[in-house]
Design a protein around this motif. Structure first.
Motif, PDB file in Angstrom:
ATOM      1  N   ALA A   1      51.837   7.044   2.223  1.00 26.86           N
ATOM      2  CA  ALA A   1      52.338   8.177   2.997  1.00 26.86           C
ATOM      3  C   ALA A   1      53.661   7.812   3.659  1.00 26.86           C
ATOM      4  CB  ALA A   1      51.315   8.591   4.047  1.00 26.86           C
ATOM      5  N   ALA A   2      53.758   6.571   4.141  1.00 23.84           N
ATOM      6  CA  ALA A   2      55.013   6.104   4.733  1.00 23.84           C
ATOM      7  C   ALA A   2      56.117   6.040   3.684  1.00 23.84           C
ATOM      8  CB  ALA A   2      54.811   4.736   5.382  1.00 23.84           C
ATOM      9  N   MET A   3      55.783   5.572   2.487  1.00 23.54           N
ATOM     10  CA  MET A   3      56.763   5.508   1.401  1.00 23.54           C
ATOM     11  C   MET A   3      57.279   6.898   1.049  1.00 23.54           C
ATOM     12  SD  MET A   3      55.215   2.668  -1.251  1.00 23.54           S
ATOM     13  CE  MET A   3      56.515   3.025  -2.448  1.00 23.54           C
ATOM     14  N   ALA A   4      56.405   7.887   1.109  1.00 22.03           N
ATOM     15  CA  ALA A   4      56.790   9.248   0.735  1.00 22.03           C
ATOM     16  C   ALA A   4      57.830   9.835   1.676  1.00 22.03           C
ATOM     17  CB  ALA A   4      55.554  10.144   0.696  1.00 22.03           C
ATOM     18  N   ARG A   5      57.975   9.261   2.862  1.00 25.72           N
ATOM     19  CA  ARG A   5      58.964   9.785   3.812  1.00 25.72           C
ATOM     20  C   ARG A   5      60.386   9.458   3.402  1.00 25.72           C
ATOM     21  NH1 ARG A   5      57.303   8.350   9.906  1.00 25.72           N
ATOM     22  NH2 ARG A   5      57.388   6.233   9.043  1.00 25.72           N
ATOM     23  N   PHE A   6      60.581   8.292   2.755  1.00 22.24           N
ATOM     24  CA  PHE A   6      61.949   7.874   2.453  1.00 22.24           C
ATOM     25  C   PHE A   6      62.211   7.586   0.973  1.00 22.24           C
ATOM     26  CE2 PHE A   6      59.563   4.019   3.547  1.00 22.24           C
ATOM     27  CZ  PHE A   6      59.844   3.201   2.473  1.00 22.24           C
ATOM     28  N   ALA A   7      61.156   7.318   0.202  1.00 25.10           N
ATOM     29  CA  ALA A   7      61.355   6.973  -1.207  1.00 25.10           C
ATOM     30  C   ALA A   7      61.621   8.235  -2.026  1.00 25.10           C
ATOM     31  CB  ALA A   7      60.134   6.248  -1.747  1.00 25.10           C
ATOM     32  N   PRO A   8      62.565   8.170  -2.972  1.00 26.07           N
ATOM     33  CA  PRO A   8      62.842   9.344  -3.810  1.00 26.07           C
ATOM     34  C   PRO A   8      61.714   9.645  -4.793  1.00 26.07           C
ATOM     35  CG  PRO A   8      64.103   7.453  -4.576  1.00 26.07           C
ATOM     36  CD  PRO A   8      63.472   7.041  -3.282  1.00 26.07           C
ATOM     37  N   ALA A   9      60.870   8.639  -5.055  1.00 28.29           N
ATOM     38  CA  ALA A   9      59.740   8.811  -5.974  1.00 28.29           C
ATOM     39  C   ALA A   9      58.677   7.779  -5.637  1.00 28.29           C
ATOM     40  CB  ALA A   9      60.199   8.644  -7.421  1.00 28.29           C
ATOM     41  N   LEU A  10      57.449   8.024  -6.099  1.00 32.07           N
ATOM     42  CA  LEU A  10      56.366   7.061  -5.921  1.00 32.07           C
ATOM     43  C   LEU A  10      56.002   6.491  -7.291  1.00 32.07           C
ATOM     44  CD1 LEU A  10      53.942   8.768  -3.363  1.00 32.07           C
ATOM     45  CD2 LEU A  10      55.760   7.116  -2.931  1.00 32.07           C
ATOM     46  N   PRO A  11      55.825   5.166  -7.368  1.00 34.96           N
ATOM     47  CA  PRO A  11      55.528   4.549  -8.664  1.00 34.96           C
ATOM     48  C   PRO A  11      54.054   4.659  -9.041  1.00 34.96           C
ATOM     49  CG  PRO A  11      55.652   2.860  -6.981  1.00 34.96           C
ATOM     50  CD  PRO A  11      55.987   4.168  -6.296  1.00 34.96           C
ATOM     51  N   LEU A  12      53.812   4.913 -10.312  1.00 34.26           N
ATOM     52  CA  LEU A  12      52.454   4.888 -10.853  1.00 34.26           C
ATOM     53  C   LEU A  12      52.355   3.638 -11.710  1.00 34.26           C
ATOM     54  CD1 LEU A  12      51.820   8.602 -11.905  1.00 34.26           C
ATOM     55  CD2 LEU A  12      51.038   7.422  -9.842  1.00 34.26           C
ATOM     56  N   VAL A  13      51.923   2.560 -11.106  1.00 33.16           N
ATOM     57  CA  VAL A  13      51.839   1.281 -11.819  1.00 33.16           C
ATOM     58  C   VAL A  13      50.822   1.387 -12.950  1.00 33.16           C
ATOM     59  CG1 VAL A  13      51.418  -1.186 -11.588  1.00 33.16           C
ATOM     60  CG2 VAL A  13      52.438   0.080  -9.684  1.00 33.16           C
ATOM     61  N   GLY A  14      51.264   0.996 -14.143  1.00 36.63           N
ATOM     62  CA  GLY A  14      50.379   1.079 -15.301  1.00 36.63           C
ATOM     63  C   GLY A  14      50.025   2.491 -15.687  1.00 36.63           C
ATOM     64  N   GLY A  15      50.835   3.444 -15.266  1.00 38.02           N
ATOM     65  CA  GLY A  15      50.577   4.845 -15.590  1.00 38.02           C
ATOM     66  C   GLY A  15      49.654   5.540 -14.620  1.00 38.02           C
ATOM     67  N   GLY A  16      49.130   4.792 -13.628  1.00 35.33           N
ATOM     68  CA  GLY A  16      48.262   5.405 -12.620  1.00 35.33           C
ATOM     69  C   GLY A  16      46.854   5.680 -13.095  1.00 35.33           C
ATOM     70  N   HIS A  17      46.415   4.958 -14.130  1.00 34.03           N
ATOM     71  CA  HIS A  17      45.089   5.228 -14.705  1.00 34.03           C
ATOM     72  C   HIS A  17      43.956   4.431 -14.059  1.00 34.03           C
ATOM     73  CE1 HIS A  17      47.145   7.527 -17.720  1.00 34.03           C
ATOM     74  NE2 HIS A  17      47.819   6.469 -18.156  1.00 34.03           N
ATOM     75  N   THR A  18      44.291   3.403 -13.271  1.00 32.61           N
ATOM     76  CA  THR A  18      43.263   2.579 -12.630  1.00 32.61           C
ATOM     77  C   THR A  18      42.400   3.435 -11.709  1.00 32.61           C
ATOM     78  OG1 THR A  18      44.799   0.708 -12.659  1.00 32.61           O
ATOM     79  CG2 THR A  18      42.856   0.512 -11.246  1.00 32.61           C
ATOM     80  N   ARG A  19      41.098   3.238 -11.775  1.00 30.43           N
ATOM     81  CA  ARG A  19      40.171   4.055 -10.980  1.00 30.43           C
ATOM     82  C   ARG A  19      39.732   3.335  -9.710  1.00 30.43           C
ATOM     83  NH1 ARG A  19      35.144   5.626 -13.850  1.00 30.43           N
ATOM     84  NH2 ARG A  19      35.135   3.425 -14.401  1.00 30.43           N
ATOM     85  N   PHE A  20      39.622   4.116  -8.638  1.00 27.98           N
ATOM     86  CA  PHE A  20      39.184   3.605  -7.343  1.00 27.98           C
ATOM     87  C   PHE A  20      38.065   4.497  -6.806  1.00 27.98           C
ATOM     88  CE2 PHE A  20      43.582   2.322  -7.851  1.00 27.98           C
ATOM     89  CZ  PHE A  20      43.587   1.003  -7.435  1.00 27.98           C
ATOM     90  N   GLN A  21      37.326   3.950  -5.847  1.00 28.32           N
ATOM     91  CA  GLN A  21      36.248   4.706  -5.206  1.00 28.32           C
ATOM     92  C   GLN A  21      36.365   4.506  -3.693  1.00 28.32           C
ATOM     93  OE1 GLN A  21      32.555   4.050  -7.208  1.00 28.32           O
ATOM     94  NE2 GLN A  21      31.369   5.412  -5.901  1.00 28.32           N
TER      95      GLN A  21
END
Length: 336
Positions: free
Chosen positions: A173-193
Motif C-alpha cells: 500500500a505504501a509502494m502504491a503511493r509513489f511507485a508508477p507500477a507494482l511488480p508481479l514477481v513470477g507473474g503473480g501466480h504464487t498462492r497465499f492464504q
C-alpha cells in the motif's frame, strides 16, 4: 479459553514479545489468565506491552540468545515457553542460522533446564528441510532443534500474517503511493492464504493452555486462498489507487534483489524496508504458501483448534485507509 483473573494459568515466557506478532500474543495470553514475562532485546522500548494486561500481569524482560543467563532469568518460575523469534532477512550477526536455529535450540535448552512443562514454537508454512531458500531450511531446522529437546512441543506454521502493523499489506500500500507500477514477481501466480494476527495469537494462547495436541504441527491460514496478483489488486482497490501491475520473471528480479541486499548492508539498517527484496525472499516467492490438504484432513488447522479464521476483507481496510489520497477522510470511491 481460561478466565481472565490474574495469573490463573501460571507464568509464560514469550521470546520475541515486542514484534508484530508478539504484542498480539502477549495480549491473548494475558486474556487467558497467564502472568507474562515478555522477553525482548530492548525491554526499555517495550513498555507499551504492559497496558495489554492488568497491573503487574505483563513484565518486559531483557533476553538475548547469545547470553544463556538472560534466558534462564526470563524463564524462572515459567510453566510455558513460547518462541516467536524470527527474521525475514539477514543483517550482520543476525543470520538465519543464528536466529532461527541456534536461537531456538538455546531457548529450548534453557526452558528444559528451568523445568518448563510446555513449549510452543511459531514457525512458518514455508518451513522445509529441502527448501531452496535459507529461510525455509532454517525454519525447519529450528523445529527439529526444539523437538529434539521437547518432543511434545506444539509447532504453529502460519501463512503470511496480516494485521495493523503487518509488513505485507502495509508495504505494498505504501509502494502504491509513489511507485508508477507494482511488480508481479513470477507473474503473480504464487498462492497465499493470509491469516489474521489475532487468530494466530489465539492459537498460541490455546497451545500454551494445553488445548492443542502435543507434538503436533499445525498449519494456520485464513478462510481464502489468493494469488499474489489478486492480493495486489485488492490492495489497490482498498487504497483507491490505480497502478499497472507489471509481470516480472523471477530471473529478472535476481539483479535488483542482489542490489537492494547490498545497499541494505551498506546503510546498516537504514535502507527503506518497503524497497528491500532479498534473493532468499525471491526464492520463497516461488512456492505457494497455503495450508496443505493433509493438514486439513487431519484437523491440524485453525478450524481444528476451534477457531473460525477472520477474512482479510473484515480487517485490512481498517488500517490501509491511511494510504488513500485523503486518508480516512477520503469518501470518494473513484481510483486516484
Amino acid at each position: 479459553m481460561a478466565g481472565s483473573d490474574l495469573a490463573t494459568n501460571g507464568q509464560v515466557t514469550v521470546f520475541g514479545a515486542s514484534g508484530f506478532l508478539g504484542r498480539h500474543v502477549v495480549r491473548a495470553l494475558a486474556r487467558a489468565g497467564f502472568r507474562v514475562m515478555a522477553g525482548c532485546r530492548r525491554p526499555d522500548l517495550a513498555n507499551y506491552l504492559q497496558p495489554l494486561g492488568r497491573v503487574g500481569q505483563i513484565q518486559p524482560v531483557q533476553t538475548n540468545v547469545r547470553y544463556p543467563e538472560s534466558l534462564a532469568a526470563a524463564l524462572r518460575h515459567a510453566e510455558v515457553a513460547v518462541n516467536l523469534v524470527g527474521i525475514l532477512s539477514e543483517s550482520g550477526d543476525q543470520t538465519f542460522e543464528a536466529v532461527h536455529v541456534e536461537g531456538a535450540r538455546a531457548m529450548a535448552r534453557a526452558a528444559r533446564d528451568a523445568g518448563v512443562r510446555r513449549f510452543v514454537q511459531v514457525s512458518a508454512i514455508g518451513a522445509d528441510a529441502e527448501s531452496n531458500a535459507v529461510y525455509g531450511r532454517t525454519k525447519a531446522r529450528a523445529e527439529a532443534a526444539v523437538r529434539d529437546i521437547y518432543p511434545d512441543a506444539v509447532i504453529l506454521r502460519p501463512s503470511i500474517v496480516f494485521g495493523p502493523e503487518d509488513d505485507f499489506f502495509n508495504r505494498f500500500a505504501a509502494m502504491a503511493r509513489f511507485a508508477p507500477a507494482l511488480p508481479l514477481v513470477g507473474g503473480g501466480h504464487t498462492r497465499f492464504q493470509p491469516v489474521f494476527v489475532g487468530d494466530v495469537a489465539d492459537a498460541v494462547a490455546l497451545a500454551a493452555e494445553g488445548g492443542a495436541r502435543a507434538g503436533t504441527v499445525y498449519e494456520l491460514g485464513g478462510p481464502s486462498v489468493r494469488t499474489f496478483k489478486e492480493l495486489m489488486e485488492y490492495v489497490l482497490a482498498t487504497v483507491q489507487r490505480s497502478r499497472p501491475l507489471v509481470s516480472v520473471p523471477f530471473g529478472a528480479m535476481e539483479g535488483p534483489a542482489a542490489l537492494t541486499e547490498r545497499l541494505s548492508g551498506l546503510m546498516m539498517g537504514l535502507f527503506p524496508k518497503t524497497l528491500l527484496m532479498t534473493r532468499d525472499q525471491l526464492k520463497m516467492l516461488g512456492h505457494d504458501n497455503v495450508v496443505s490438504a493433509v493438514a486439513v484432513a487431519e484437523g491440524r488447522t485453525l478450524q481444528g483448534l476451534g477457531n473460525e479464521p477472520r477474512a482479510m476483507e473484515s480487517v485490512v481496510p481498517s488500517y490501509l485507509y491511511r494510504f488513500r489520497k485523503h486518508g480516512q477522510f477520503d469518501r470518494d470511491s473513484r481510483l486516484a
